[in-house]
Scaffold this motif. Structure first.
Motif, mmCIF file in Angstrom:
data_model
loop_
_atom_site.group_PDB
_atom_site.id
_atom_site.type_symbol
_atom_site.label_atom_id
_atom_site.label_comp_id
_atom_site.label_asym_id
_atom_site.label_seq_id
_atom_site.Cartn_x
_atom_site.Cartn_y
_atom_site.Cartn_z
ATOM 1 N N LEU A 106 3.362 5.757 1.036
ATOM 2 C CA LEU A 106 2.929 4.813 0.382
ATOM 3 C C LEU A 106 2.763 3.552 1.675
ATOM 4 O O LEU A 106 1.948 2.407 1.262
ATOM 5 N N VAL A 141 1.541 4.530 -10.740
ATOM 6 C CA VAL A 141 0.649 5.455 -10.167
ATOM 7 C C VAL A 141 0.013 6.439 -11.086
ATOM 8 O O VAL A 141 0.470 7.058 -11.916
ATOM 9 N N VAL A 162 6.049 -1.087 -6.304
ATOM 10 C CA VAL A 162 5.041 -0.065 -6.948
ATOM 11 C C VAL A 162 5.337 0.019 -8.486
ATOM 12 O O VAL A 162 6.198 0.270 -9.184
ATOM 13 N N ALA A 208 -0.539 1.336 0.534
ATOM 14 C CA ALA A 208 -0.562 0.568 -0.543
ATOM 15 C C ALA A 208 0.588 -0.435 -0.500
ATOM 16 O O ALA A 208 0.525 -1.411 -1.323
ATOM 17 N N VAL A 255 -2.572 3.432 -6.831
ATOM 18 C CA VAL A 255 -1.408 2.552 -6.905
ATOM 19 C C VAL A 255 -1.468 1.222 -7.288
ATOM 20 O O VAL A 255 -1.908 0.360 -6.401
ATOM 21 N N ALA A 293 6.158 7.087 -5.979
ATOM 22 C CA ALA A 293 6.774 5.815 -6.250
ATOM 23 C C ALA A 293 8.394 6.112 -6.055
ATOM 24 O O ALA A 293 8.952 5.145 -5.401
ATOM 25 N N CYS A 305 -2.316 11.341 -3.141
ATOM 26 C CA CYS A 305 -0.995 11.807 -2.904
ATOM 27 C C CYS A 305 -0.880 12.660 -1.755
ATOM 28 O O CYS A 305 -1.813 13.511 -1.751
#
Length: 716
Positions: A437, A31, A28, A461, A21, A52, A10
């Motif tokens: 992300l 998390v 998403v 991610a 993630v 997210a 994060c």
């Protein structure tokens, strides 16, 4: 349905907690904390789940936009960059390089784009450069420069090994540390106590951190330097200093002895708001502990005496033998070790000033307190165009509301931001980077301030938007676009080729290879980017090690305990105290301080519904005694006024705050017309920085002083 779980961090605050993630069909889904993360060990706070929310936010910009009248319309990347280049070059050609200003917000330091942002700053060749650091950490950097020879040599608290931790003006249980990166600070504080150590919090409010501590010392807002000067008096007059540490490491003890000789705990008590016996005990316990560390942060930085207070904190650690020693103040040895190089860079203090001559440059920038007037006041070198990156200074800086007007008066303004905020609503063009992300990165800046040596990879991610750009790509392109046309055709192409090949990951790979843990020093066992990529929770590089002797950059290679400017300012404080204290405006009888919440991070997260749901958090926290005297009831709306402005917020009554003090969080007040974050605009709140006078700054570093402002409160 296909699902994949990606390990990364994060990046919403300095802690960079490890997260997992889970992505299902490009969306998403979840998390959660990464238990394998070598630094955070599975801990996350509620903010991590907002990653997210930020990514999916329908209000987030996904393509560049250009102002057309009072609205914004989409524009292509190439067209946007061409227009930016043309208009900035025109301003520079007609009015000179200083007519273009630049502001970097706090998020700029949370990814590797910061390197490219400084490349843009150098290409601009303007003295009108500003960052959030001058409402944040300038005092800490100034002290590091004067005491250790470089503003980069800010020592960090070795919390994982200390036997005693004293926390002043910081709330790591909420922030997870700052200029001492300690994710899971709540657990680390509990661990200090579990191993028999002691944690003390010195703060006007019984903060979330104070509730975890052994002791809470309720100091008067602005009383910290008086308390610490009296602690020094006890340490020196009772011969509680570590003689070996002072003899081998330090210079200036005699000057300190002379300074504090006549300032006893009894003298300090009225100005610190702490009784003399408590001050004596704090000093004696610090000296007696096997290892001890004082840690001060933003609550101290944001005062008129921020630099002096941080100097006293560092000095107490040094003379008790807790500098560069396990459990005390130490320095990290990160994989990309910038400290040996950075310590050779002068902070350029006073090389130039703002046009009024009041504010001096420090580390190649001016204090943000000067920004509004540098735009509004006519004359040579007035700022006529601005670039802002990841900042919302209209909400985050004290400007009497003038910055809002100033930004609207610019000839041209380009913002690099994901949202149309209170600040960027004035922009002519907004360039939105990919969401966190969607980026991959390898942090090399914040590892310099980590409480445990580590290196961790930040994997992408989610697949990025088809034509989206990462922060560093936007900064690199802006750097080439602003070059004068004769240079741009040749130099611009060359720079673009360099930037294309020298991505942040390539830069990190080079830094790791030549660093203390890299293959050039460790051979086949050395760290590489590939190894970091493959380590799901990062690579543990071991505890902090003593290294000040190889880093210190003072002329005599000793820690300077008594820099002349600091001693002079401390004498002024003592003289002021003996004369009865500083004057204040009549009718203002409460001291205003700041306040943090776990679900809030400046103004960034207020458009994520999960972060703003529930009770109103922009409140004026007040002691029952003060509320009763004013006829106030919990939840009632009050007007909070200072000598320069007023706001209206609900009052929250609690005995967790010291009588005579009121606390209001900053970063709120999203109701301005034209903002593009609809959730934030619908949330109650007011801009507390409208109460703070931009003329009030730390007397040495120029850092904005937004703590200890005199206010009055009455029912609406």
């Amino acid at each position: 349905m296909t699902a994949e779980t990606i390990a990364r961090q994060c990046t919403l605050c300095e802690a960079h907690c490890g997260i997992l993630v889970t992505v299902e069909d490009t969306k998403v889904a979840k998390v959660e904390g990464n238990p394998d993360d070598v630094l955070s060990k599975g801990y996350i706070c509620p903010k991590a789940t907002a990653m997210a929310g930020l990514h999916d936010d329908p209000d987030r910009l996904r393509t560049p936009v250009r102002r057309v009248g009072e609205k914004f319309e989409p524009i292509g990347w190439d067209e946007a960059f061409r227009e930016i280049g043309d208009r900035l070059r025109r301003v520079r050609r007609e009015h000179g390089p200083h007519s273009v200003g630049m502001y970097l917000g706090n998020p700029a330091a949370h990814n590797s784009a910061i390197m490219y942002a400084f490349a843009l700053r150098m290409a601009l060749m303007t003295r009108n450069f500003y960052t959030a650091s001058s409402i944040d950490q300038f005092p800490q950097e100034f002290v590091a420069w004067q005491m250790y020879g470089s503003n980069f040599l800010m020592p960090i608290a070795d919390i994982d090994r200390t036997d005693r931790m004293v926390i002043i003006g910081a709330n790591p249980a909420v922030s997870n540390g700052s200029v001492t990166t300690m994710p899971g600070a709540r657990n680390r504080i509990k661990d200090v106590r579990a191993r028999g150590g002691k944690v003390v919090v010195i703060d006007p409010r019984r903060t979330e951190t104070a509730r975890l501590a052994d002791e809470h010392v309720s100091v008067l807002p602005g009383g910290d330097p008086y308390l610490l000067l009296a602690v020094l008096h006890v340490l020196i007059t009772e011969d509680l200093c570590d003689r070996t540490a002072v003899r081998t490491q330090c210079a200036g003890l005699d000057e300190l002895r002379e300074l504090v000789a006549g300032f006893t705990p009894e003298d300090a008590a009225p100005y610190a708001g702490v009784d003399a016996e408590t001050i004596r005990r704090l000093a004696r316990e610090h000296a007696a502990a096997k290892s001890a560390v004082m840690y001060a942060r933003i609550g101290v930085c944001q005062t008129l005496t921020g630099t002096v207070t941080h100097w006293l904190v560092n000095t107490i650690n040094a003379i008790t033998g807790n500098l560069d020693s396990p459990g005390g103040q130490m320095y990290a040895t990160p994989a990309v070790d910038l400290l040996p190089l950075a310590r050779r860079v002068s902070p350029n203090y006073g090389a130039w000033t703002d046009r009024s001559g009041k504010y001096k440059s420090f580390r190649f920038e001016l204090p943000v307190a000067a920004l509004a007037s540098e735009i509004l006041d006519d004359g040579p070198d007035r700022i006529r165009a601005m670039i802002t990156y990841a900042g919302n200074p209209v909400l985050s800086t004290p400007q009497r509301g003038e910055l809002d007007k100033a930004l609207g008066s610019l000839d041209f303004y380009v913002a690099v931001d994901m949202y149309i905020t209170e600040t960027t609503r004035h922009a002519d063009i907004i360039l939105p980077p990919l969401s966190p992300l969607e980026r991959e990165d390898l942090d090399i800046l914040l590892t310099m301030f980590s409480v445990h040596n580590n290196i961790r990879f930040n994997a992408r991610a989610v697949a990025p938007e088809q034509e989206g750009l990462e922060d560093w790509e936007i900064m690199a392109r802006l750097t080439t676009e602003i070059l004068p046309l004769p240079l741009r055709s040749l130099t611009g192409r060359a720079l673009n080729a360099v930037f294309a090949r020298f991505s942040p990951l390539r830069a990190a790979a080079l830094g790791i290879a030549v660093g203390p843990h890299g293959v050039l020093r460790r051979g086949r066992k050395g760290v590489t980017v590939q190894k970091v990529r493959e380590a799901r929770g990062g690579i543990d590089l071991g505890p902090l090690q003593p290294r000040l002797h190889s880093l210190i950059a003072t002329a005599d290679r000793r820690v300077q305990l008594a820099p002349r400017q600091f001693v002079t300012e401390a004498r002024r404080l003592l003289d002021e105290a003996r004369a009865g204290g500083a004057d204040r405006d009549l009718g203002f009888d409460l001291r205003l301080i700041g306040r943090r919440h776990l679900r809030s991070n400046n103004s960034w997260l207020h458009n994520v519904p999960s972060m703003v749901k529930g009770r109103d958090r922009c409140t004026a926290l007040m002691h029952p005694q003060d509320a009763t005297a004013r006829g106030l009831s919990d939840g009632g709306r009050v007007t909070v006024s200072s000598p320069i402005g007023s706001i209206v917020v609900p009052v929250e009554i609690s005995d967790e705050i010291r009588p005579g003090t009121v606390a209001i969080p900053h970063g709120w007040g999203h109701g301005e017309p034209g903002v593009g974050w609809t959730v934030a605009a619908a949330v109650p709140g007011a801009n507390v920085n409208l109460l703070h006078d931009p003329e009030q700054v730390d007397r040495i570093s120029g850092n904005a002083a937004v703590n200890s402002t005199w206010v009055k409160v009455h029912a609406v």
